[in-house]
Structures are given as C-alpha cells and as structure tokens.
Design an enzyme around this catalytic site. Structure first.
Site, PDB file in Angstrom:
ATOM      1  CD  GLU A   8      25.670  46.917 -66.222  1.00 48.85           C
ATOM      2  OE1 GLU A   8      24.426  46.819 -66.256  1.00 48.85           O
ATOM      3  OE2 GLU A   8      26.317  46.963 -65.166  1.00 48.85           O
ATOM      4  CB  CYS A  40      19.377  48.175 -72.160  1.00 44.74           C
ATOM      5  SG  CYS A  40      20.184  49.367 -71.074  1.00 44.74           S
TER       6      CYS A  40
END
Length: 457
Positions: free
Chosen positions: A211, A245
């Site tokens: 991720e 993010c």
C-alpha cells in the site's frame, strides 16, 4: 536476531497446531482486540496528540473508530466468509462438484507507517486475524507514543505466539525480520521502501501487499458545485496536515472556475481552522523535522494564494494553496504528503488524462462534476487505485469497496471482505463421485477424441 527467530519458530508451531483455524477462535480474538482498544481509548488519543498534535475528534474518526468499523463488519460477516464457496463444474469433469476453501496463509508480517500509526497497524491485523493467521507487527518508530500503546494493547491481550509486536528502528529491524520465511508481508509506506520490501521478500518467495502512494489528482470541471468542492477538498487535503496517502495532491481545474474556487477554498479553511490555523485545536503538525523540511521547500517556488506560513520549532506548516507551478517543478515530481496544494488549470477535459499520466498510477483520484459524461470519461480513461466523485477520502469508509493501488501506488487490496481475501489462500477442490466412472479419460482413446472435442469446444 536470534530472539526474533525463536519467536517466529514458536509462532509457527502454534499455527501448525491448528489453534487459529476455527471460527470461534477468530471471533474471540476480534472481540478481545475491540475491548482492549476501548479500554485504552484515552491513552491512544493522548499518544496521537503527542506524536502528531491530532485532535480527539480526528483521532477517533480516522484511527480508533475506523478500526472499530473494520472489526464490527468482520464480526458480522466472518462466518459467511469462512464457508466453502460452491462453484460450477464443467461437463468434461462430471460427475463432480467444486468448492473454494479459504485457507489461512500462516505467519504474516504487518509493517505500518507513521501517518495513521494506530489505524494502519491494527486495520490490517483485523484481516489477518479473520483469515486465521498469526502475526508480527512492526509499528513505526517515528510515532513512539502510539507505538508504545500498541505494544501495551497487544502484549496484554494476546498470546505472543499468536501476535507479537517488534519495535525499534525500521532500517535495522525490518531487514532482520525479512530474513524470516513469512507467509505474507503487508507493507504500508513509501514507494522507495516498498521496492526494498519486495526485493527482500523475493528471497523466500514471500507474497506481499504493498500500500504505497502517489500523486492523487483532484479534478474540478466547470459544472461542479464549487462551494461543496471547496469544503470537501479542504477537509480531505488538510486533515492530518496533508499527511494522508490518498489526500488530494494537486488540483486540476477548468480555467473558467479557478478564481472562484480558490476564493471558496480559502473561506473553507478559515471556517475550519480560523484566521490562524496554528491556534486551532483541530489542526495537526508535521510528524518530525525531516518531514517539515521536505514539505517546507515546496513553499519556495510558485505563487502562494493563501497560507505559506511555517514554524520549524513547532513543526507547523499552514494550509497552503499555490499556483504558478509547472509540471517540471520539484513539487510535481513526488508525493507532497503535507498541507501544500498546487492548483493547475486546463481548458479541455480531453487533455486531463495526459496530465495525470505524467504522474502515473495515483493511489486515489477525485472528480468534482455534475456532468455524468465527464465523470464517465475520467473514470474510464485514467488508471488509479480508487476514488470518489464529488468527495474526497470517503471511499475509505466503505468496507464494500476495495482499497489498494495499481502500478507504482502498490498492489493488493484490503478493507472488509477484501482484507479477509487478502490474508487467505483460495484453495480450490474438485470432488468426483465413485458410484460411476466415466471412461472417456482412459486409453485406449479410439473414437473417444471426437466425443471429447464436442464437449470441449
């Protein structure tokens, strides 16, 4: 290293004894985790304030409450997820039946980042527990207070042969951990570190979920509701001081509405954080001097529309909107990961995919529009992990939607059932009856080939 290896061997023995396989065991562990978090809610809130200056509300919604939702959804659906799935069987294999069993992977390693240090450690753990695995956790050393609380929660709640926390400097500890033959590694962090994790995992052919991040665009066309867009973008960009993010990394806006949007965005920031965000109890700080310096340098080029203030001693950078940015400027070469938002204009929507593709594979994409044709065009012509129409970040709140990257923003997905699937192996089984034995498969073949070809065309 010897102590870690011994812990790994004990955990592997615990797993191979079958302790984690039953529904009752997994359910019990998930309930224990939720209760342990509830017991230490105030300590978690205090830790995240000390590490990131997060408000209680922000900590609860983005860290604690997020994990609760993952646990609740998993508890509600786990028994169904664990059931073998009956699937069709082709005529050539008859008389048979086929099923898919979801098998635990074994020993997993979860390496967490510092930006959402509680949620991004324990949310993947929920999936690992649900999948019937044992886990090593490596929380970030950059957020030490939160790491300490995680150690307390795990050590007081679980057998260390089931879940164990490893602390210390990531640059030293992670390479040691990666020498062990884990059955799966789940990493959240930067692209650069993700590449190293993947390279180390290759030694044992260990599968990985990465991720990562990327430059997530926020596209605003001339039909968008600008007042709504301004509020939702201000919230999604400046929550956690932009250290998210999937935060909007840059604005791509139709030239005709840029000026109005910039004014509305400034008003939204003032509404949320006041005239001086530094005084707001709801505005987060940069995590450390390294990140402060990395983001502060972006203020040196371009035209600051609003914001731009910074204070190194307190790790404060104001919510900032900046234009006059070119595609070759440093701010457009890497993920910003801070509260600085460049705004770039376009004239024709058909040009937008080529702009986004300069910074390929964003983890998220946001499109603000009231035109369904424009919405469809963007979704179908740009590669990205996931995203929202007329919102930001909220796709993370839906466990029915997979969260994960594509290309350099990572691979593998999780949340909800996708977490369960990520931490299990789909084991296919075909069962053939013995009351009849169809002879077509056996030699001598003779004219059987003609019949087989009829079935397998």
């Amino acid at each position: 290293m010897n102590n870690i290896k011994e812990s790994f061997d004990r955990m592997n023995a615990f797993f191979l004894e079958g302790n984690t396989r039953t529904y009752d065991f997994r359910k019990k562990q998930l309930i224990k985790l939720k209760n342990a978090i509830k017991k230490r809610e105030q300590e978690i809130i205090q830790a995240l304030f000390l590490d990131l200056h997060k408000s209680s509300m922000e900590t609860y919604t983005t860290e604690i409450g997020f994990v609760y939702e993952e646990i609740n959804n998993t508890l509600k659906n786990l028994k169904e997820w664990m059931q073998p799935e009956t699937v069709s069987t082709p005529l050539i294999a008859q008389p048979s039946s086929s099923k898919i069993y979801k098998d635990p992977l074994g020993i997993t390693l979860i390496i967490a980042p510092w930006n959402y240090p509680f949620q991004l450690t324990l949310s993947p753990l929920v999936g690992s527990i649900a999948g019937g695995n044992c886990s090593f956790l490596k929380p970030s050393e950059e957020t030490q207070h939160t790491s300490d609380v995680i150690v307390q929660i795990i050590s007081e709640t679980f057998d260390e042969n089931f879940i164990k926390v490893i602390t210390g400097e990531g640059a030293t500890v992670v390479p040691q951990l990666m020498k062990l033959p884990f059955d799966h590694v789940f990493f959240t962090g930067s692209v650069a570190v993700g590449k190293r994790i993947m390279a180390m995992a290759a030694e044992h052919l260990t599968p990985v979920t990465l991720e990562l991040g990327g430059k997530s665009p926020c596209i605003i066309d001339e039909t968008a509701s600008l007042s709504i867009a301004a509020k939702r973008i201000a919230w999604g960009k400046f929550i956690n001081a932009g250290q998210t993010c999937v935060a909007p990394d840059y604005i791509l806006i139709h030239t005709s509405v840029k000026e109005k949007f910039c004014r509305l965005l400034k008003e939204a920031v003032q509404q949320f954080y006041g005239e001086d965000p530094k005084k707001s109890a709801d505005y987060t700080r940069m995590v450390n001097l390294k990140r402060f310096d990395a983001v502060a340098k972006y203020l040196e080029k371009g035209n600051i529309i609003f914001g731009g203030k910074k204070e190194r001693d307190t790790l404060y950078i104001a919510p900032t909107l900046i234009d006059g940015i070119g595609h070759e400027d440093e701010i457009m070469q890497e993920e910003i990961f801070g509260p600085v938002l460049p705004v770039i204009t376009y004239d024709n929507l058909s040009d937008v995919p080529s702009v986004v593709n300069r910074y390929a594979y964003p983890l998220a994409l946001y499109i603000f529009t009231d035109n369904r044709k424009n919405e469809k065009f963007i979704i179908e012509n740009i590669r990205f992990g996931s995203g929202c129409v007329n919102d930001t970040l909220m796709h993370l709140s839906n466990p029915a939607i997979p969260f994960g990257g594509v290309g350099t923003s990572g691979f593998g997905s999780y949340h909800g059932k996708f977490s369960f699937d990520n931490f299990t192996h789909a084991k296919g089984m075909l069962k053939t009856t013995t009351w009849i034995d169809v002879p077509f498969r056996y030699p001598p073949f003779g004219k059987k080939e003609k019949i087989v070809r009829m079935f397998m065309r």
